[in-house]
Design a protein around this motif. Structure first.
Motif, PDB file in Angstrom:
ATOM      1  N   VAL A  35      38.365  50.333  43.064  1.00  0.00           N
ATOM      2  CA  VAL A  35      37.898  49.103  43.706  1.00  0.00           C
ATOM      3  C   VAL A  35      36.447  48.825  43.319  1.00  0.00           C
ATOM      4  O   VAL A  35      36.078  47.683  43.015  1.00  0.00           O
ATOM      5  CB  VAL A  35      38.061  49.185  45.243  1.00  0.00           C
ATOM      6  N   ALA A  36      35.618  49.866  43.318  1.00  0.00           N
ATOM      7  CA  ALA A  36      34.211  49.692  42.956  1.00  0.00           C
ATOM      8  C   ALA A  36      34.082  49.169  41.531  1.00  0.00           C
ATOM      9  O   ALA A  36      33.285  48.262  41.272  1.00  0.00           O
ATOM     10  CB  ALA A  36      33.468  51.017  43.111  1.00  0.00           C
ATOM     11  N   ALA A  37      34.845  49.714  40.615  1.00  0.00           N
ATOM     12  CA  ALA A  37      34.794  49.268  39.225  1.00  0.00           C
ATOM     13  C   ALA A  37      35.200  47.793  39.114  1.00  0.00           C
ATOM     14  O   ALA A  37      34.604  47.044  38.336  1.00  0.00           O
ATOM     15  CB  ALA A  37      35.691  50.134  38.348  1.00  0.00           C
ATOM     16  N   SER A  38      36.179  47.377  39.909  1.00  0.00           N
ATOM     17  CA  SER A  38      36.627  45.979  39.853  1.00  0.00           C
ATOM     18  C   SER A  38      35.554  45.022  40.364  1.00  0.00           C
ATOM     19  O   SER A  38      35.558  43.845  40.045  1.00  0.00           O
ATOM     20  CB  SER A  38      37.918  45.789  40.651  1.00  0.00           C
ATOM     21  N   GLN A  39      34.625  45.554  41.183  1.00  0.00           N
ATOM     22  CA  GLN A  39      33.537  44.731  41.716  1.00  0.00           C
ATOM     23  C   GLN A  39      32.222  44.992  40.979  1.00  0.00           C
ATOM     24  O   GLN A  39      31.172  44.487  41.372  1.00  0.00           O
ATOM     25  CB  GLN A  39      33.363  45.008  43.212  1.00  0.00           C
ATOM     26  N   LEU A  46      29.789  50.866  47.254  1.00  0.00           N
ATOM     27  CA  LEU A  46      30.968  50.351  47.957  1.00  0.00           C
ATOM     28  C   LEU A  46      31.173  51.101  49.268  1.00  0.00           C
ATOM     29  O   LEU A  46      31.448  50.480  50.304  1.00  0.00           O
ATOM     30  CB  LEU A  46      32.215  50.474  47.073  1.00  0.00           C
ATOM     31  N   LEU A  47      31.022  52.400  49.248  1.00  0.00           N
ATOM     32  CA  LEU A  47      31.179  53.188  50.461  1.00  0.00           C
ATOM     33  C   LEU A  47      30.133  52.794  51.503  1.00  0.00           C
ATOM     34  O   LEU A  47      30.448  52.649  52.695  1.00  0.00           O
ATOM     35  CB  LEU A  47      31.079  54.675  50.126  1.00  0.00           C
ATOM     36  N   LYS A  48      28.894  52.569  51.078  1.00  0.00           N
ATOM     37  CA  LYS A  48      27.850  52.126  52.005  1.00  0.00           C
ATOM     38  C   LYS A  48      28.192  50.763  52.592  1.00  0.00           C
ATOM     39  O   LYS A  48      27.952  50.509  53.777  1.00  0.00           O
ATOM     40  CB  LYS A  48      26.494  52.062  51.300  1.00  0.00           C
ATOM     41  N   LEU A  49      28.754  49.869  51.775  1.00  0.00           N
ATOM     42  CA  LEU A  49      29.163  48.549  52.274  1.00  0.00           C
ATOM     43  C   LEU A  49      30.255  48.691  53.330  1.00  0.00           C
ATOM     44  O   LEU A  49      30.194  48.048  54.386  1.00  0.00           O
ATOM     45  CB  LEU A  49      29.652  47.666  51.126  1.00  0.00           C
ATOM     46  N   TYR A  50      31.255  49.519  53.039  1.00  0.00           N
ATOM     47  CA  TYR A  50      32.344  49.739  53.996  1.00  0.00           C
ATOM     48  C   TYR A  50      31.818  50.314  55.307  1.00  0.00           C
ATOM     49  O   TYR A  50      32.194  49.868  56.394  1.00  0.00           O
ATOM     50  CB  TYR A  50      33.388  50.685  53.415  1.00  0.00           C
TER      51      TYR A  50
END
Length: 62
Positions: A35-39, A46-50
């Motif tokens: 998911v991170a790579a797609s963004q 990404l984990l910090k955003l979640y």
């Protein structure tokens, strides 16, 4: 720098941080990486955003 650029300039304050080590299932990490790579961001970002999103939701309920 023109006036508009001066008005839009960000002034970020550094925040204190601590390192946390967690164990997560390998397939969860692989999914996070995908998911991170797609963004076009790192899995850490990404984990910090979640975490930030879920934390804000939970704090709003309190």
């Amino acid at each position: 720098m023109n006036k508009l650029e001066e008005e839009l300039e960000l002034h970020l304050k550094p925040r204190l941080t601590e390192t946390l080590s967690i164990n997560i299932p390998t397939y969860t990490l692989r999914s996070l990486e995908k998911v991170a790579a797609s963004q076009d961001i790192s899995p850490e970002v990404l984990l910090k955003l979640y975490i930030g999103q879920a934390l804000r939701q939970d704090l709003a309920k309190l």
